[in-house]
Scaffold this active site. Structure first.
Site, PDB file in Angstrom:
ATOM      1  N   ASP A  13     -37.885 -25.344   9.323  1.00  0.00           N
ATOM      2  CA  ASP A  13     -39.101 -25.984   8.788  1.00  0.00           C
ATOM      3  C   ASP A  13     -39.856 -26.936   9.722  1.00  0.00           C
ATOM      4  O   ASP A  13     -40.236 -28.043   9.298  1.00  0.00           O
ATOM      5  CB  ASP A  13     -38.767 -26.733   7.483  1.00  0.00           C
ATOM      6  N   ASP A  55     -40.824 -23.495   4.800  1.00  0.00           N
ATOM      7  CA  ASP A  55     -41.049 -23.796   3.400  1.00  0.00           C
ATOM      8  C   ASP A  55     -42.382 -23.112   3.086  1.00  0.00           C
ATOM      9  O   ASP A  55     -43.363 -23.308   3.817  1.00  0.00           O
ATOM     10  CB  ASP A  55     -41.169 -25.330   3.281  1.00  0.00           C
ATOM     11  N   HIS A  57     -44.520 -22.382  -0.119  1.00  0.00           N
ATOM     12  CA  HIS A  57     -44.725 -22.502  -1.561  1.00  0.00           C
ATOM     13  C   HIS A  57     -46.045 -21.915  -2.040  1.00  0.00           C
ATOM     14  O   HIS A  57     -47.074 -22.059  -1.382  1.00  0.00           O
ATOM     15  CB  HIS A  57     -44.730 -23.988  -1.964  1.00  0.00           C
ATOM     16  N   SER A  63     -42.045 -28.070  -7.357  1.00  0.00           N
ATOM     17  CA  SER A  63     -41.588 -29.269  -6.648  1.00  0.00           C
ATOM     18  C   SER A  63     -42.734 -30.255  -6.406  1.00  0.00           C
ATOM     19  O   SER A  63     -42.501 -31.368  -5.944  1.00  0.00           O
ATOM     20  CB  SER A  63     -40.956 -28.887  -5.304  1.00  0.00           C
ATOM     21  N   HIS A  74     -47.242 -29.602  -0.634  1.00  0.00           N
ATOM     22  CA  HIS A  74     -46.935 -29.377   0.784  1.00  0.00           C
ATOM     23  C   HIS A  74     -46.620 -27.906   1.035  1.00  0.00           C
ATOM     24  O   HIS A  74     -46.209 -27.175   0.126  1.00  0.00           O
ATOM     25  CB  HIS A  74     -45.738 -30.243   1.215  1.00  0.00           C
ATOM     26  N   LYS A  99     -38.976 -19.432   2.411  1.00  0.00           N
ATOM     27  CA  LYS A  99     -38.198 -19.848   1.236  1.00  0.00           C
ATOM     28  C   LYS A  99     -39.057 -20.715   0.326  1.00  0.00           C
ATOM     29  O   LYS A  99     -40.097 -21.221   0.749  1.00  0.00           O
ATOM     30  CB  LYS A  99     -36.954 -20.620   1.679  1.00  0.00           C
ATOM     31  N   GLU A 106     -36.865 -24.432  -6.658  1.00  0.00           N
ATOM     32  CA  GLU A 106     -36.778 -25.182  -5.416  1.00  0.00           C
ATOM     33  C   GLU A 106     -35.801 -24.428  -4.520  1.00  0.00           C
ATOM     34  O   GLU A 106     -34.854 -23.817  -5.010  1.00  0.00           O
ATOM     35  CB  GLU A 106     -36.271 -26.607  -5.700  1.00  0.00           C
ATOM     36  N   ALA A 134     -35.923 -31.057   7.013  1.00  0.00           N
ATOM     37  CA  ALA A 134     -35.527 -32.434   7.214  1.00  0.00           C
ATOM     38  C   ALA A 134     -33.998 -32.520   7.045  1.00  0.00           C
ATOM     39  O   ALA A 134     -33.436 -31.815   6.218  1.00  0.00           O
ATOM     40  CB  ALA A 134     -36.210 -33.312   6.151  1.00  0.00           C
ATOM     41  N   CYS A 138     -33.586 -29.763   3.796  1.00  0.00           N
ATOM     42  CA  CYS A 138     -33.439 -28.355   4.164  1.00  0.00           C
ATOM     43  C   CYS A 138     -32.409 -28.104   5.254  1.00  0.00           C
ATOM     44  O   CYS A 138     -31.724 -27.076   5.230  1.00  0.00           O
ATOM     45  CB  CYS A 138     -34.801 -27.771   4.507  1.00  0.00           C
TER      46      CYS A 138
HETATM   47  C1  VGL Z   1     -38.182 -29.965   2.461  1.00  0.00           C
HETATM   48  C2  VGL Z   1     -38.758 -31.460   0.837  1.00  0.00           C
HETATM   49  C3  VGL Z   1     -39.448 -30.503   0.151  1.00  0.00           C
HETATM   50  C4  VGL Z   1     -37.499 -29.700   3.755  1.00  0.00           C
HETATM   51  C5  VGL Z   1     -38.860 -28.973   1.777  1.00  0.00           C
HETATM   52  O1  VGL Z   1     -37.920 -28.769   4.508  1.00  0.00           O
HETATM   53  O2  VGL Z   1     -36.535 -30.426   4.090  1.00  0.00           O
HETATM   54  N1  VGL Z   1     -38.132 -31.192   1.978  1.00  0.00           N
HETATM   55  N2  VGL Z   1     -39.489 -29.259   0.618  1.00  0.00           N
HETATM   56 ZN    ZN Z   2     -40.838 -27.838  -0.217  1.00  0.00          ZN
END
Ligand code: VGL
Ligand code: ZN
Length: 195
Positions: A13, A55, A57, A63, A74, A99, A106, A134, A138
């Site tokens: 990510d 990520d 979405h 989420s 996001h 994903k 989620e 992060a 993830c």
């Molecule tokens: C993530 C928060 C929401 C990540 C993804 O990639 O860590 N964190 N969606």
């Molecule tokens: Zn996300």
């Protein structure tokens, strides 16, 4: 033992929305980019595989705060925020694992709702090296699922940064990964053959 054709670098990510200026910015998240680029060079040079997760979405994902979730909007599919940072030197043809693509689910892990485990197994991969963003979401969940799926899994301690919603989240995530059987490693460790 070092990187070989059974090893895969999993870059999690590294998308604009998780970088400074993005919708869900990880503080100093861009610091992982030059380090990941060095891992990419090593894997390319030594015959390892490289995968990138994102990520991804749909609008109105569960989420998002607008839907009662815990995050600002996001990484909406096709948006600038969902694109990889232009400084990340992904080799042409790097497989992309999307994903979080279902509105009501989620998916913090690159394995969740994807074919990543099968894809890696079919290619004979046994060892994963996971870094990116992060750490406390993830990256952590991808590492834990990697272990769960039977892969020897390394956490790239010098190439991951966390959101740290609460102070201590990153330290806790690191502890959780290690307790589950992950091995923390760095570029220096790899260079010195400590893995
Ligand atoms: C993530 C928060 C929401 C990540 C993804 O990639 O860590 N964190 N969606
Ligand atoms: Zn996300």
């Amino acid at each position: 033992m070092s990187i070989d054709e059974r090893s895969a670098l999993i870059i999690v990510d590294v998308q604009n929305d998780f970088l400074p200026g993005g919708a869900l910015a990880v503080s100093e998240g861009d610091g992982v980019i030059p380090v990941l680029n060095r891992y990419i060079e090593r894997f390319e040079g030594e015959g390892g595989a490289i995968y990138a997760t994102r990520d991804w979405h749909p609008e109105g994902h569960s989420s998002f705060a607008s839907e009662g979730g815990m995050w600002p909007r996001h990484c909406v599919q096709g948006s600038k925020g969902a694109a990889f940072d232009y400084r990340l030197a992904l080799p042409a043809g790097t497989p992309i694992v999307s994903k979080g693509t279902e509105s009501d689910k989620e998916a913090y892990s690159g394995f969740q709702g994807t074919h990543l485990a099968e894809t890696l197994r079919e290619r004979g991969i046994t060892r994963l090296y996971v870094g990116g963003l992060a750490t406390d979401y993830c990256v952590k969940n991808t590492v834990l699922d990697g272990l769960q799926n039977g892969f020897e899994t390394f956490y790239l301690a010098d190439a991951a940064k966390g959101v740290e919603v609460n102070a201590g989240d990153v330290a806790n995530a690191e502890r959780e990964m290690i307790d589950a059987g992950a091995v923390a490693t760095t570029l220096d460790d790899l260079a010195n053959g400590h893995d």
